[in-house]
Scaffold this active site. Structure first.
Site, PDB file in Angstrom:
ATOM      1  N   TYR A   1      77.397  86.330 -20.227  1.00 54.46           N
ATOM      2  CA  TYR A   1      78.394  87.486 -20.190  1.00 54.46           C
ATOM      3  C   TYR A   1      78.514  88.207 -21.751  1.00 54.46           C
ATOM      4  CZ  TYR A   1      80.823  86.834 -15.909  1.00 54.46           C
ATOM      5  OH  TYR A   1      81.205  86.555 -14.521  1.00 54.46           O
TER       6      TYR A   1
ATOM      7  N   LYS B   1      72.605  73.668 -16.227  1.00 49.17           N
ATOM      8  CA  LYS B   1      71.180  74.017 -15.369  1.00 49.17           C
ATOM      9  C   LYS B   1      70.165  73.221 -16.538  1.00 49.17           C
ATOM     10  CE  LYS B   1      68.743  74.831 -12.019  1.00 49.17           C
ATOM     11  NZ  LYS B   1      68.676  74.432 -10.750  1.00 49.17           N
TER      12      LYS B   1
ATOM     13  N   ASP C   1      73.499  73.659  -9.073  1.00 47.35           N
ATOM     14  CA  ASP C   1      73.235  74.037  -7.820  1.00 47.35           C
ATOM     15  C   ASP C   1      73.655  72.549  -7.012  1.00 47.35           C
ATOM     16  OD1 ASP C   1      71.467  72.532  -9.202  1.00 47.35           O
ATOM     17  OD2 ASP C   1      69.548  73.099  -7.838  1.00 47.35           O
TER      18      ASP C   1
ATOM     19  N   ASP D   1      82.439  81.167 -13.229  1.00 44.65           N
ATOM     20  CA  ASP D   1      82.940  82.319 -12.343  1.00 44.65           C
ATOM     21  C   ASP D   1      82.497  81.792 -11.269  1.00 44.65           C
ATOM     22  OD1 ASP D   1      83.918  84.997 -11.796  1.00 44.65           O
ATOM     23  OD2 ASP D   1      81.474  85.418 -11.800  1.00 44.65           O
TER      24      ASP D   1
ATOM     25  N   ASP E   1      85.344  80.499  -7.934  1.00 39.39           N
ATOM     26  CA  ASP E   1      85.521  81.148  -6.404  1.00 39.39           C
ATOM     27  C   ASP E   1      85.273  80.309  -5.338  1.00 39.39           C
ATOM     28  OD1 ASP E   1      86.081  83.809  -7.815  1.00 39.39           O
ATOM     29  OD2 ASP E   1      84.809  84.883  -6.488  1.00 39.39           O
TER      30      ASP E   1
HETATM   31  C1  IPM Z   1      86.784  86.682 -12.891  1.00 38.37           C
HETATM   32  C2  IPM Z   1      86.135  87.951 -12.535  1.00 38.37           C
HETATM   33  C3  IPM Z   1      85.499  88.585 -13.825  1.00 38.37           C
HETATM   34  C4  IPM Z   1      84.494  87.618 -14.402  1.00 38.37           C
HETATM   35  C5  IPM Z   1      84.930  89.967 -13.273  1.00 38.37           C
HETATM   36  C6  IPM Z   1      86.148  90.819 -12.701  1.00 38.37           C
HETATM   37  C7  IPM Z   1      84.454  90.631 -14.611  1.00 38.37           C
HETATM   38  O1  IPM Z   1      85.302  87.769 -11.441  1.00 38.37           O
HETATM   39  O2  IPM Z   1      87.607  86.533 -13.642  1.00 38.37           O
HETATM   40  O3  IPM Z   1      86.239  85.424 -12.445  1.00 38.37           O
HETATM   41  O4  IPM Z   1      83.388  87.713 -13.921  1.00 38.37           O
HETATM   42  O5  IPM Z   1      84.764  86.964 -15.349  1.00 38.37           O
HETATM   43 MG    MG Z   2      85.055  85.520 -10.944  1.00 36.88          MG
END
Ligand code: IPM
Ligand code: MG
Length: 360
Positions: A142, A192, A224, A248, A252
């Site tokens: 990032y 990884k 993975d 990240d 999710d």
């Molecule tokens: C998160 C989001 C952010 C990230 C985006 C919106 C930049 O997906 O906080 O997980 O990738 O960190």
């Molecule tokens: Mg995210």
């Protein structure tokens, strides 16, 4: 206690979920005799529209000056055409970097009342799910060198660099080991290392740090495989520590296992426990303004703020217990609705949590 809180409602569903959360915060302030100075500021798309930049200097100043930051969500299709540096997400990255919020904690708990919303087979989650993702937040791909190139033939190329310094790895590893000590003493470091040089450094430093935490069982997994194991047997995980982008993605995935991404709070902390608290969901432009969004992740983020940055345990417990109670009573926003439960709007969900707090 007197605390200064910078509040960024942001874009999409951000303002709606923030409104419900602020009402709850106001109640906590009153009942426990605190004084919260709320300073609302602009960031993301809202700031682009009003000030021309995603992270106005004044917002940064207010956030730096605050004891904690509460953030709704940033971004939306309206600003998708903008260049990388001008996008709403840049505000989020800027805040993380400027406030040195290197440790992102994303707790994922499957509330028993929500087991129907979990997309996995009941046999896979019969022992519940309680995972803490510790994501490195101010390094890795990032924030590595990036750019675009036009080659000799006029064709485009682009690059992003994944870079970790051993100090960055060590400090996030420490946070993760400490977290594991407070929980089930199991730490899974995800990398990884079979391919990436920076992952090999990551693993080496985590192993070095383990010496200081003999009570924690450390394991390693390739990312993975971790993505696969999370749906095969999520109960095997306690604390997961990983780099920025892997964290990240995996967070999710974990959030969906808990029933909905609309349920998960997060804390982003600096070395001095100052923090920014936000739901892990995004701005959900498809349902923005419809009074449909789930405010619970934002409300739970506020509870995390009270506990983690302000040491207000009772206050945080009150909110969290009320949320659990509301779920047990069957109240659901659309994202977690299942047959036989009561569908409520964003506003109703906020009110029912507040009302439940008043009865506790
Ligand atoms: C998160 C989001 C952010 C990230 C985006 C919106 C930049 O997906 O906080 O997980 O990738 O960190
Ligand atoms: Mg995210």
């Amino acid at each position: 206690m007197y605390k200064k809180i910078a509040v960024i409602p942001g874009d999409g569903i951000g303002p709606e979920v923030m409104q419900q959360t602020l009402a709850i915060l106001e109640y906590v302030e009153k009942v426990f005799g605190h004084q919260f100075e709320i300073n609302e500021c602009l960031a993301g798309g809202a700031a682009i529209d009003q000030e021309g930049v995603p992270l106005p200097p004044k917002t940064l100043e207010t956030c730096k000056d605050a004891d904690a930051v509460l953030l709704g969500a940033l971004g939306g299709p309206k600003w998708d055409h903008l260049d990388g540096q001008k996008r709403p997400e840049k505000a989020l990255l800027g805040l993380r970097k400027e406030l040195e919020l290197f440790a992102n904690l994303r707790p994922a708990i499957l509330f028993p009342a929500l087991s129907d919303s979990c997309p996995l087979k009941p046999s896979i989650v019969e022992n519940g799910l309680d995972v803490m993702v510790v994501r490195e937040l101010t390094g890795g791909i990032y924030f590595g060198k990036q750019g675009t190139i036009i080659d000799g033939d006029g064709k485009e190329a682009a690059y992003d660099t994944m870079f970790y310094h051993e100090d960055e790895v060590r400090r996030i590893a420490k946070i993760a080991f400490e977290m594991a000590l407070k929980r089930n003493k199991k730490l899974m470091s995800v990398d990884k290392a079979n391919v990436l040089e920076n992952s090999r450094l990551w693993r080496k430093i985590v192993v070095e740090e383990a010496v200081n935490y003999p009570d924690v069982t450390l394991d390693h997994m390739y990312v993975d495989n971790a993505a696969m194991q999370l749906v095969r047997n999520p109960g095997q995980f306690d604390v997961i520590v990983t780099g920025n982008m892997f964290g990240d993605i995996l967070s999710d995935e974990v959030s969906m296992i808990t029933g909905s991404i609309g349920m998960l709070p997060s804390a982003s902390l600096s070395a001095d426990q100052k923090g920014m608290y936000e739901p892990i969901h995004g701005s959900a432009p498809d349902i923005a303004g419809e009074n449909k969004a789930n405010p619970l992740a934002m409300i739970l983020s506020c509870a995390m703020m009270l506990r983690t940055s302000f040491d207000m345990m009772q206050e945080a417990n009150l909110i969290e217990n009320a949320v659990e109670e509301v779920l047990n009573k069957g109240y659901r926003t659309a994202d977690i609705y299942s047959e036989g439960t009561k569908m409520v709007s964003t506003e109703e969900m906020g009110q029912v949590v507040l009302h439940t707090m008043k009865t506790m």
